[in-house]
Write an enzyme that holds these catalytic residues in place. Structure first.
Site, PDB file in Angstrom:
ATOM      1  N   LYS A  98       1.427  91.196  53.070  1.00  0.00           N
ATOM      2  CA  LYS A  98       1.234  90.660  51.715  1.00  0.00           C
ATOM      3  C   LYS A  98       0.554  91.677  50.810  1.00  0.00           C
ATOM      4  O   LYS A  98       0.924  91.837  49.647  1.00  0.00           O
ATOM      5  CB  LYS A  98       0.399  89.373  51.762  1.00  0.00           C
ATOM      6  CG  LYS A  98       1.161  88.160  52.207  1.00  0.00           C
ATOM      7  CD  LYS A  98       2.198  87.755  51.166  1.00  0.00           C
ATOM      8  CE  LYS A  98       3.343  87.005  51.813  1.00  0.00           C
ATOM      9  NZ  LYS A  98       4.261  87.830  52.586  1.00  0.00           N
ATOM     10  N   GLU A 151       0.659  89.491  58.926  1.00  0.00           N
ATOM     11  CA  GLU A 151       1.167  88.894  57.691  1.00  0.00           C
ATOM     12  C   GLU A 151       0.269  89.233  56.503  1.00  0.00           C
ATOM     13  O   GLU A 151       0.759  89.521  55.409  1.00  0.00           O
ATOM     14  CB  GLU A 151       1.295  87.378  57.862  1.00  0.00           C
ATOM     15  CG  GLU A 151       1.656  86.619  56.600  1.00  0.00           C
ATOM     16  CD  GLU A 151       3.001  87.007  56.000  1.00  0.00           C
ATOM     17  OE1 GLU A 151       3.261  86.610  54.847  1.00  0.00           O
ATOM     18  OE2 GLU A 151       3.789  87.708  56.665  1.00  0.00           O
ATOM     19  N   TRP A 183      20.701  95.314  42.689  1.00  0.00           N
ATOM     20  CA  TRP A 183      19.685  96.050  43.441  1.00  0.00           C
ATOM     21  C   TRP A 183      20.425  97.154  44.173  1.00  0.00           C
ATOM     22  O   TRP A 183      21.275  96.894  45.017  1.00  0.00           O
ATOM     23  CB  TRP A 183      18.988  95.110  44.421  1.00  0.00           C
ATOM     24  CG  TRP A 183      17.775  95.655  45.091  1.00  0.00           C
ATOM     25  CD1 TRP A 183      16.495  95.648  44.632  1.00  0.00           C
ATOM     26  CD2 TRP A 183      17.722  96.254  46.400  1.00  0.00           C
ATOM     27  NE1 TRP A 183      15.647  96.205  45.555  1.00  0.00           N
ATOM     28  CE2 TRP A 183      16.370  96.590  46.652  1.00  0.00           C
ATOM     29  CE3 TRP A 183      18.676  96.532  47.377  1.00  0.00           C
ATOM     30  CZ2 TRP A 183      15.955  97.187  47.836  1.00  0.00           C
ATOM     31  CZ3 TRP A 183      18.267  97.139  48.555  1.00  0.00           C
ATOM     32  CH2 TRP A 183      16.923  97.458  48.768  1.00  0.00           C
ATOM     33  N   HIS A 225      -8.686 102.817  70.609  1.00  0.00           N
ATOM     34  CA  HIS A 225      -7.591 103.632  71.143  1.00  0.00           C
ATOM     35  C   HIS A 225      -6.886 104.444  70.056  1.00  0.00           C
ATOM     36  O   HIS A 225      -5.720 104.792  70.199  1.00  0.00           O
ATOM     37  CB  HIS A 225      -6.583 102.742  71.872  1.00  0.00           C
ATOM     38  CG  HIS A 225      -7.154 102.046  73.061  1.00  0.00           C
ATOM     39  ND1 HIS A 225      -7.467 102.702  74.233  1.00  0.00           N
ATOM     40  CD2 HIS A 225      -7.518 100.752  73.251  1.00  0.00           C
ATOM     41  CE1 HIS A 225      -7.982 101.842  75.094  1.00  0.00           C
ATOM     42  NE2 HIS A 225      -8.027 100.652  74.529  1.00  0.00           N
ATOM     43  N   ASN A 256      28.287  91.008  45.344  1.00  0.00           N
ATOM     44  CA  ASN A 256      27.118  91.136  46.213  1.00  0.00           C
ATOM     45  C   ASN A 256      27.600  91.479  47.614  1.00  0.00           C
ATOM     46  O   ASN A 256      28.625  90.964  48.061  1.00  0.00           O
ATOM     47  CB  ASN A 256      26.321  89.825  46.273  1.00  0.00           C
ATOM     48  CG  ASN A 256      25.589  89.530  44.989  1.00  0.00           C
ATOM     49  OD1 ASN A 256      25.532  90.346  44.076  1.00  0.00           O
ATOM     50  ND2 ASN A 256      25.022  88.335  44.904  1.00  0.00           N
ATOM     51  N   GLY A 257      26.845  92.296  48.324  1.00  0.00           N
ATOM     52  CA  GLY A 257      27.223  92.669  49.684  1.00  0.00           C
ATOM     53  C   GLY A 257      27.492  94.159  49.787  1.00  0.00           C
ATOM     54  O   GLY A 257      27.115  94.944  48.911  1.00  0.00           O
ATOM     55  N   ARG A 305      14.767  87.686  42.329  1.00  0.00           N
ATOM     56  CA  ARG A 305      15.402  88.277  43.503  1.00  0.00           C
ATOM     57  C   ARG A 305      15.186  89.785  43.572  1.00  0.00           C
ATOM     58  O   ARG A 305      15.345  90.396  44.628  1.00  0.00           O
ATOM     59  CB  ARG A 305      16.906  87.991  43.478  1.00  0.00           C
ATOM     60  CG  ARG A 305      17.251  86.515  43.580  1.00  0.00           C
ATOM     61  CD  ARG A 305      18.733  86.280  43.364  1.00  0.00           C
ATOM     62  NE  ARG A 305      19.523  86.855  44.418  1.00  0.00           N
ATOM     63  CZ  ARG A 305      19.862  86.227  45.538  1.00  0.00           C
ATOM     64  NH1 ARG A 305      19.458  84.995  45.736  1.00  0.00           N
ATOM     65  NH2 ARG A 305      20.584  86.817  46.457  1.00  0.00           N
ATOM     66  N   GLU A 326       3.106  94.618  49.922  1.00  0.00           N
ATOM     67  CA  GLU A 326       4.216  94.333  49.020  1.00  0.00           C
ATOM     68  C   GLU A 326       3.760  93.905  47.630  1.00  0.00           C
ATOM     69  O   GLU A 326       4.501  94.072  46.670  1.00  0.00           O
ATOM     70  CB  GLU A 326       5.156  93.296  49.621  1.00  0.00           C
ATOM     71  CG  GLU A 326       4.563  91.938  49.884  1.00  0.00           C
ATOM     72  CD  GLU A 326       5.532  91.005  50.601  1.00  0.00           C
ATOM     73  OE1 GLU A 326       6.730  91.318  50.667  1.00  0.00           O
ATOM     74  OE2 GLU A 326       5.079  89.959  51.102  1.00  0.00           O
ATOM     75  N   LYS A 349      14.290  89.243  47.041  1.00  0.00           N
ATOM     76  CA  LYS A 349      13.875  88.004  47.678  1.00  0.00           C
ATOM     77  C   LYS A 349      14.705  87.690  48.905  1.00  0.00           C
ATOM     78  O   LYS A 349      14.171  87.356  49.955  1.00  0.00           O
ATOM     79  CB  LYS A 349      13.973  86.846  46.669  1.00  0.00           C
ATOM     80  CG  LYS A 349      13.505  85.505  47.227  1.00  0.00           C
ATOM     81  CD  LYS A 349      12.038  85.531  47.612  1.00  0.00           C
ATOM     82  CE  LYS A 349      11.561  84.195  48.141  1.00  0.00           C
ATOM     83  NZ  LYS A 349      10.192  84.273  48.665  1.00  0.00           N
ATOM     84  N   CYS A 381      21.402  90.816  45.188  1.00  0.00           N
ATOM     85  CA  CYS A 381      21.777  90.874  43.783  1.00  0.00           C
ATOM     86  C   CYS A 381      22.057  89.455  43.312  1.00  0.00           C
ATOM     87  O   CYS A 381      22.002  88.507  44.082  1.00  0.00           O
ATOM     88  CB  CYS A 381      23.008  91.745  43.604  1.00  0.00           C
ATOM     89  SG  CYS A 381      22.920  93.341  44.443  1.00  0.00           S
TER      90      CYS A 381
END
Length: 609
Positions: free
Chosen positions: A486, A482, A74, A505, A100-101, A27, A489, A604, A2
């Protein structure tokens, strides 16, 4: 995850709060709110959705007042809503709190406060703080906050305002970042530097357990036991312009374009004489520390974890040491086997990633030395690690990480060469050859950026699909992971990465006609093995987009599309192969109309577990 802004000074607080909140939109958030101390009292306005919704709800003329706090949230406790948005007040509405937290014991505190007559309106853990401070208020907000936070378990960056003390804000920090911006006749409290860059670059960075009383003309910092702390002023070296889009449509595209510059900044003062010399004296290792290393752990999350996987291949190949790469969120729970000769490397772009911080602290509690690779000076990771390797990539705003990843790769390569040299594992000729190849990478990334039209055509094919696959062997598999992240998201396409040899397999059952498969084959030493996997996919009518080095011949008839990278040492290809994958994800997301810089449900900097 946040964003917090607090302001006290000579100017109207509301515009300052809104400006600061907008600087932190990258963020990720789902609601926003402000609390202002006006002539008529404490005014709180909150809204679900973007800051524009909040501004419309506040209306014009905006409320006047020189002290206030703001927040973008958030959701963790309670769904996104006007009521659950911050700031939160208590019963009398004399107090407002942003946080925040996560308050881990909020249920116990809430039950006790309700038994004492307090009435709650939201589902959040944060509202507990407002009621707790109100319940304990003794006429001194600072002392009240200090006493109240003793009862709180969990992580927090908290800012409190009180209608009865209209001259100051009080803040506290534990595990979540909090910064005090120092102005002329005004001061700021923020959770992230971009929020204040237009106003000051002089800051105090609060440490865990510290509290502060902030007025327009003074900042007083105290330890957990109430003793005065003499803080050192730190100067933010990058300016506001570097945190702006600079004419690009999205921050992600700007940050992809920034990568040649970012790589050169990471090299600056370290790779010298065209790459022939390497200077990492900043790490201040003793010969004994280097030669005693018997094993390496790399611990990180998300994109940084994928960088660690590349580092593992490079380190094991050159250093001939066992290297484990662990997700930070798992590291702390599996009781890892560590001894004094185990080197711990943690990687975090922000330096505030909660799981990575916890892993760092666990390692240090076991007596291990920790080396941190991070982008943010003064971050928690940088302060708590024994040694720090800064990437110097500048601010990364877009939630999908790009230049942070490339500079983390470069940092791991340079660290590997440094350890190899000090342990006598590579002769001068081999070191110079790899150093020169590293030094040449920024120019080669520029060559890739000049070929974006090719990537756009591939994205046009990929964008209508809802699933895609990424494959590769060895280093290419690490980069494939990676690349898949990308795409997921940014574009919300379900993407999975597989080691090429694992197709038979199980995953081959998922290949249907036309499905896109992004195949990496940059390792010339195992090219033939990779080509055999492409044939397996083509035999089942999959659509293969292949990334190879220049000079690779004979593939055109085997695949559907091909992208050529400038040639380099096989070991270093991840720095180049990641770039077309970043661009592919970006242009696919744009074609699908996705909010590239702020993907849904993501933030973020993940500062909670």
């Amino acid at each position: 995850m946040c964003g917090i802004v607090g302001y006290v000074g000579r100017q109207d607080a509301y515009p300052m709060l809104i400006e600061g909140l907008k600087k932190m939109e990258y963020r990720g958030y789902d609601s926003s709110g402000v609390a202002l101390l006006c002539q008529e009292g404490l005014k709180v306005v909150k809204a679900k959705g973007e800051i524009d919704v909040l501004e419309e709800k506040v209306g014009q003329p905006f409320p006047k007042g020189n002290l206030g706090i703001g927040h973008i949230r958030w959701a963790t406790h309670g769904a996104p809503s006007d009521i659950n948005a911050h700031p939160h007040c208590a019963c009398t509405e004399d107090f407002a709190v942003v946080h925040n937290g996560i308050i881990e014991n909020y249920r116990v505190l809430r039950q006790w406060l309700e038994s004492e007559g307090h009435s709650f309106t939201s589902e959040t853990d944060t509202e507990v703080l407002a009621h707790l401070i109100e319940h304990n208020y003794n006429g001194d907000l600072l002392k009240t906050v200090q006493e109240s936070m003793k009862k709180v378990e969990g992580s927090f960056a908290v800012v409190v305002m009180c209608q009865r003390e209209s001259h100051r804000l009080v803040c506290a920090r534990k595990d979540s970042p909090l910064i005090i911006g120092l102005g002329e006749g005004e001061n700021f409290i923020v959770s992230d530097v971009p929020a204040i860059l237009n106003h000051t670059r002089k800051v105090y960075i609060l440490e865990d357990g510290e509290f502060a009383s902030v007025t327009a003309s003074s900042v007083e910092v105290y330890s957990a036991n109430s003793s005065v702390v003499q803080k050192e002023i730190q100067e933010i070296t990058w300016d506001a312009a570097s945190a702006e889009k600079g004419g690009f449509q999205h921050f992600m595209l700007k940050e992809i374009a920034d990568q040649p510059w970012a790589l050169r900044e990471t090299m600056r003062g370290r790779l010298l004489n065209g790459g022939k010399e390497l200077n990492l004296s900043e790490l201040d290792f003793t010969p004994e520390e280097i030669n005693d290393i018997s094993k390496i752990y790399i611990v990180a999350c998300g994109t940084a974890y994928h960088a660690g996987l590349v580092g593992k291949y490079a380190m094991e190949k050159i250093l001939r040491l066992p290297v484990e790469v662990d997700l930070a969120s798992e590291f702390r729970y599996r009781d890892p086997l560590l001894d004094k000769k185990t080197m711990i490397i943690v990687i975090s772009q922000s330096g505030e990633t909660a799981d990575t911080l916890t892993a760092l602290r666990l390692a240090r509690s076991r007596g291990n030395k920790v080396l941190a690779i991070t982008n943010v000076v003064g971050s928690s990771v940088s302060r708590e690690a024994d040694k720090v390797f800064y990437t110097w990539a500048g601010p990364e705003i877009s939630v999908p990480s790009t230049k942070a990843y490339l500079t983390q790769l470069l940092s791991l390569y340079m660290l590997t060469l440094y350890l190899a040299r000090e342990r006598g594992l590579l002769d001068r000729q081999a070191l110079e050859k790899l150093g020169e190849a590293l030094f040449a990478l920024p120019a080669k990334v520029e060559q890739i950026l000049d070929k974006q039209e090719e990537i756009k055509e591939m994205a046009a094919y990929l964008s209508p699909w809802e699933s895609a696959f990424y494959i590769g062997r060895n280093l290419d598999f690490a980069v494939a992971m990676e690349g898949a992240l990308k795409l997921k998201e940014t574009s919300y396409i379900h993407a999975e990465a597989y080691a090429s040899g694992e197709l038979k397999h199980g995953p081959l059952a998922l290949i249907v006609e036309g499905i896109p498969v992004i195949a990496l084959a940059t390792q010339n030493s195992i090219l033939d093995k990779s080509v055999s996997n492409f044939k397996e996919i083509k035999a089942r009518n999959g659509y293969v987009i292949c990334i190879v080095q220049e000079g690779t011949e004979g593939l055109e008839k085997e695949i559907d599309r091909i992208f050529y990278l400038p040639s380099t040492e096989d070991l270093l290809t991840p720095v180049l192969s990641a770039v077309p994958l970043q661009l592919l994800a970006y242009y696919t997301a744009v074609a699908r109309g996705c909010p590239v810089d702020k993907p849904r449900n993501l933030a973020k900097s993940v500062t909670v577990e």
